[in-house]
Design an enzyme around this catalytic site. Structure first.
Site, PDB file in Angstrom:
ATOM      1  N   PHE A   1      11.480  12.783   6.425  1.00 52.03           N
ATOM      2  CA  PHE A   1      10.720  11.726   5.745  1.00 52.03           C
ATOM      3  C   PHE A   1      10.105  10.799   6.801  1.00 52.03           C
ATOM      4  CE2 PHE A   1      10.699   7.482   3.675  1.00 52.03           C
ATOM      5  CZ  PHE A   1       9.742   7.756   2.714  1.00 52.03           C
TER       6      PHE A   1
ATOM      7  N   ASN B   1       9.953   7.802   7.783  1.00 53.19           N
ATOM      8  CA  ASN B   1      10.602   6.785   8.618  1.00 53.19           C
ATOM      9  C   ASN B   1      11.851   7.282   9.338  1.00 53.19           C
ATOM     10  OD1 ASN B   1      12.680   6.760   6.799  1.00 53.19           O
ATOM     11  ND2 ASN B   1      12.357   4.678   6.086  1.00 53.19           N
ATOM     12  N   LYS B   2      12.096   8.577   9.303  1.00 57.50           N
ATOM     13  CA  LYS B   2      13.295   9.097   9.971  1.00 57.50           C
ATOM     14  C   LYS B   2      13.023   9.334  11.462  1.00 57.50           C
ATOM     15  CE  LYS B   2      15.517   8.789   6.201  1.00 57.50           C
ATOM     16  NZ  LYS B   2      15.862   9.670   5.118  1.00 57.50           N
ATOM     17  N   VAL B   3      14.068   9.683  12.206  1.00 60.79           N
ATOM     18  CA  VAL B   3      13.950   9.831  13.666  1.00 60.79           C
ATOM     19  C   VAL B   3      12.976  10.953  14.032  1.00 60.79           C
ATOM     20  CG1 VAL B   3      15.230  10.388  15.787  1.00 60.79           C
ATOM     21  CG2 VAL B   3      16.281   8.918  14.036  1.00 60.79           C
TER      22      VAL B   3
ATOM     23  N   TYR C   1      19.089   5.782  14.574  1.00 62.13           N
ATOM     24  CA  TYR C   1      18.060   5.725  13.525  1.00 62.13           C
ATOM     25  C   TYR C   1      17.710   4.282  13.173  1.00 62.13           C
ATOM     26  CZ  TYR C   1      16.261   5.983   8.708  1.00 62.13           C
ATOM     27  OH  TYR C   1      15.533   5.813   7.563  1.00 62.13           O
TER      28      TYR C   1
END
Ligand SMILES: *Cc1c(COP(=O)(O)O)cnc(C)c1O
Length: 389
Positions: A185, A187-189, A297
């Site tokens: 997704f 906004n993930k790392v 994260y």
């Protein structure tokens, strides 16, 4: 405070090479389930040290298929931590089963508490979901032992940990249980917009997941395209949980920068920890040595007084710093009322006191300094207002 540029919680910057990989895919005319998806699966499996990596449309899909592969069905229970994204629990309900919400360790560690898991096991329990909160390993050794003793499947929600280990270990998170579930997704790392992946060392699980991601059909579009199979059969109730080629190409391209991104995140987290050390009114969870094996994260802090959290967030926003709460406790959502016997005191305290500061690889040190000074000034201002009230 006032007219300054907003420092966002999160930001993503794609490089020319990454954008070119997507453009090339679009020009190839092959848009889903093709060589780029296979390439990404190969690269990610090697990176993890897992036998199988199966690209999916989301981590929520991965969790659903992981629970199904663990045999979770109607009447069964899966133990899930209270402090996680709701998908860890909703995917249990997709299977017709009941999520049993368990407590976290405490203010210094927001992972699932093994002792509370043990206390919530019933004859109907089928699996335990370990979430590696914020990039920090849940206690996979203790949780793995409990699962083994009781014949349960350990499922790792590794949405925050595309590349992290427990302290002192080589083995990557996402490879300790029956299956690891990853999110890409935005906004993930490691991100591509929408996407997920399931990793497993179990050949039968891999075969089942590959089948279920594409309608439980006996052969995929790619095989038919290459003339391998004329007809197909449908063997069960499957889903469309496929990843498409542009996203797979973007992810393969972004994998090259993953370790550098995480190294920068760790540097920024160490720097935050230095700047926040001794600041009255806040506590920083986890230990320095855990930062070095975390995928970092997010940057969570815990305020000492729960009453302060929301006014503090409002003040920080006036100071042009965005914050968030990771997470509200699942058992306190309307849709999850009554899922827990009694209260979960540590999760409830965490849900009321946690505050997430901006963290992303391109955050500059001067912006980071501004975040910390806005936090300090906002804490003081909220303190003054409260003593006057
Ligand atoms: C983001 C997230 C998910 C869901 O991932 P999607 O790819 O958006 O479906 C699940 N669990 C956790 C802990 C997450 O942070």
């Amino acid at each position: 405070m006032g007219e300054e540029r907003l420092i966002p919680l999160f930001d993503v910057k794609l490089g020319d090479r990454e954008i070119a990989a997507v453009e090339e895919t679009l020009r190839s005319g092959w848009l889903t389930m093709g060589p780029r998806t296979q390439e990404f699966e190969k690269v990610f499996a090697e990176h993890l040290g897992a036998r199988h990596a199966i690209a999916l449309s989301s981590c929520t899909a991965a969790l659903h298929l992981a629970y199904l592969a663990a045999g979770v069905g109607p009447g069964d229970e899966v133990i899930v931590p209270a402090i996680t994204f709701v998908a860890s629990a909703s995917a249990v309900r997709y299977c017709g089963a009941t999520p049993v919400i368990a407590d976290v360790v405490g203010q210094h560690d927001l992972g699932l508490d093994p002792e509370d898991v043990r206390a919530r096991i019933t004859p109907r329990t089928k699996a335990v979901c370990a979430v590696h909160y914020g990039g920090y390993a849940a206690d996979v050794d203790a949780l793995g032992r409990i699962c083994e003793e009781h014949g349960l499947a350990l499922i790792e929600d590794a949405a925050h940990t595309p590349s992290a280990t427990p302290v002192g270990r080589e083995r990557k998170l996402g490879t300790f249980g029956l299956a690891g579930c990853f999110s890409f997704f935005s906004n993930k790392v490691l991100s591509c917009g929408e996407g997920g992946l399931l990793s497993t060392d179990d050949d039968a699980v891999a075969e089942q997941v590959r089948s279920l991601r594409s309608h439980a059909m006996t052969s995929g579009t790619w095989d038919r395209h290459r003339g391998h199979s004329a007809g197909y059969d449908v063997l069960g109730l499957g889903f469309n949980y496929r990843m498409d080629e542009p996203r797979a190409a973007l992810l393969t391209a972004r994998m090259q920068g993953l370790e550098a991104d995480i190294a920068r995140r760790r540097e920024l987290v160490h720097r935050y920890r230095g700047l926040l050390a001794g600041m009255p009114g806040v506590t920083v969870p986890y230990r320095d040595e855990e930062v070095d094996t975390s995928s970092c994260y997010v940057m969570p802090i815990m305020v000492d007084d729960a009453e302060v959290r929301e006014p503090l967030r409002a003040k920080m926003l006036e100071g042009r710093v965005q914050t968030s709460v990771l997470y509200p406790a699942i058992h306190e959502f309307s849709a999850y009322e009554g899922t827990t016997e009694g209260s979960l005191p540590r999760a409830e305290l965490a849900a009321r006191t946690e505050l997430t500061l901006p963290l992303f690889p391109t955050l500059t040190e001067s912006d980071q300094d501004r975040v910390v000074s806005v936090l300090r000034e906002s804490l003081a201002a909220v303190g003054r207002e409260r003593s006057l009230a």
